[in-house]
Motif scaffolding. Structure first.
Motif, PDB file in Angstrom:
ATOM      1  N   ARG A   7       7.731  -4.920   2.256  1.00 42.30           N
ATOM      2  CA  ARG A   7       7.235  -3.775   1.530  1.00 42.30           C
ATOM      3  C   ARG A   7       5.899  -3.965   1.943  1.00 42.30           C
ATOM      4  N   GLU A   8       4.985  -2.636   1.764  1.00 43.25           N
ATOM      5  CA  GLU A   8       3.656  -2.330   1.786  1.00 43.25           C
ATOM      6  C   GLU A   8       2.919  -3.379   0.452  1.00 43.25           C
ATOM      7  N   HIS A  10       3.912  -5.679  -0.993  1.00 45.85           N
ATOM      8  CA  HIS A  10       3.967  -7.345  -1.030  1.00 45.85           C
ATOM      9  C   HIS A  10       3.017  -7.770   0.015  1.00 45.85           C
ATOM     10  N   GLY A  11       3.061  -7.038   0.955  1.00 46.87           N
ATOM     11  CA  GLY A  11       1.996  -7.133   2.139  1.00 46.87           C
ATOM     12  C   GLY A  11       0.660  -7.404   1.624  1.00 46.87           C
ATOM     13  N   LYS A  12       0.097  -6.344   0.923  1.00 45.06           N
ATOM     14  CA  LYS A  12      -1.101  -6.076   0.286  1.00 45.06           C
ATOM     15  C   LYS A  12      -1.163  -7.202  -0.665  1.00 45.06           C
ATOM     16  N   LYS A  13      -0.166  -7.566  -1.468  1.00 48.05           N
ATOM     17  CA  LYS A  13      -0.460  -8.654  -2.349  1.00 48.05           C
ATOM     18  C   LYS A  13      -0.798  -9.943  -1.628  1.00 48.05           C
ATOM     19  N   VAL A  60      -3.132   7.269  -6.296  1.00 50.82           N
ATOM     20  CA  VAL A  60      -2.088   7.601  -4.895  1.00 50.82           C
ATOM     21  C   VAL A  60      -0.738   7.088  -5.137  1.00 50.82           C
ATOM     22  N   VAL A  61       0.120   7.867  -4.950  1.00 50.96           N
ATOM     23  CA  VAL A  61       1.648   7.231  -5.016  1.00 50.96           C
ATOM     24  C   VAL A  61       2.514   7.714  -3.465  1.00 50.96           C
ATOM     25  N   LYS A  62       3.274   6.728  -3.206  1.00 54.08           N
ATOM     26  CA  LYS A  62       4.130   7.075  -2.067  1.00 54.08           C
ATOM     27  C   LYS A  62       5.485   5.953  -1.901  1.00 54.08           C
ATOM     28  N   PRO A  63       6.355   6.592  -1.505  1.00 52.71           N
ATOM     29  CA  PRO A  63       7.519   5.573  -1.435  1.00 52.71           C
ATOM     30  C   PRO A  63       7.150   4.233  -0.431  1.00 52.71           C
ATOM     31  N   ASP A  64       7.637   3.218  -1.033  1.00 55.69           N
ATOM     32  CA  ASP A  64       7.520   1.996  -0.276  1.00 55.69           C
ATOM     33  C   ASP A  64       8.734   1.415   0.083  1.00 55.69           C
ATOM     34  N   GLN A  65       9.191   2.141   1.436  1.00 53.24           N
ATOM     35  CA  GLN A  65      10.586   1.768   1.792  1.00 53.24           C
ATOM     36  C   GLN A  65      10.535   2.008   3.461  1.00 53.24           C
ATOM     37  N   PHE A 109       8.274   2.760  -5.186  1.00 50.26           N
ATOM     38  CA  PHE A 109       7.315   3.427  -4.986  1.00 50.26           C
ATOM     39  C   PHE A 109       6.078   2.501  -5.221  1.00 50.26           C
ATOM     40  N   ILE A 110       4.929   2.732  -4.298  1.00 54.20           N
ATOM     41  CA  ILE A 110       3.749   1.936  -4.606  1.00 54.20           C
ATOM     42  C   ILE A 110       2.747   2.929  -4.983  1.00 54.20           C
ATOM     43  N   VAL A 111       2.041   2.443  -6.138  1.00 56.02           N
ATOM     44  CA  VAL A 111       0.866   3.311  -6.619  1.00 56.02           C
ATOM     45  C   VAL A 111      -0.406   2.310  -6.653  1.00 56.02           C
TER      46      VAL A 111
END
Length: 152
Positions: A7-8, A10-13, A60-65, A109-111
């Motif tokens: 997921r975006e 986890h990648g960013k973390k 900003v919010v978007k699905p993380d899928q 969702f990622i915020v």
């Protein structure tokens, strides 16, 4: 070698956790992102991530899928307050959608903080493993009009 999508969030973390050490302090990535699912307790989330409700950080919010072209599909909420993010997510949580030929249910969702910027300031990056090791795909054009990155 088998592939596993990340997921975006986890990648960013992962990047924010290790980039400073790997670059010997030359680079750092701010670690402000929240992952929201149907099980998320918003009160706990707000206490763990106070920047979500500090009164000055727009979000900003978007699905993380692993959905391509989320912006083109109307699946990105920008410049929102936390209450607006919650409402935006609740309208979409556990709803079936179709984007191009893919059909699925939105449940992650990622915020993140919303940072006003020009389209020309958007980038695209993908890190993947292949038979020879890891590969980093980078494109100096990103955002909703990135198109087919593999062709670039």
């Amino acid at each position: 070698m088998s592939a596993k999508a990340v997921r975006e969030y986890h990648g960013k973390k992962l990047l924010s956790k290790f980039i400073e050490d790997v670059s010997k302090g030359e680079h750092c990535i701010e670690n402000r992102a929240a992952l929201i699912t149907a099980e998320t307790d918003y009160e706990i989330l707000k206490s763990e991530e106070p920047w979500l409700v500090d009164g000055c950080t727009k979000l900003v919010v978007k699905p993380d899928q692993l959905i391509k072209r989320r912006g083109k599909a109307g699946l990105v909420g920008i410049n929102l307050t936390f209450d607006e993010v919650v409402a935006w997510i609740e309208e979409r949580m556990n709803k079936e959608i179709q984007v191009e030929h893919a059909v699925g249910v939105l449940d992650h969702f990622i915020v993140e903080p919303f940072i006003p910027h020009d389209q020309s300031d958007e980038y695209y990056v993908c890190i993947q493993s292949n038979g020879d090791g890891e590969e980093i795909l980078f494109c100096n054009e990103g955002g909703v009009d990135v198109g087919d990155v593999d062709a670039r």
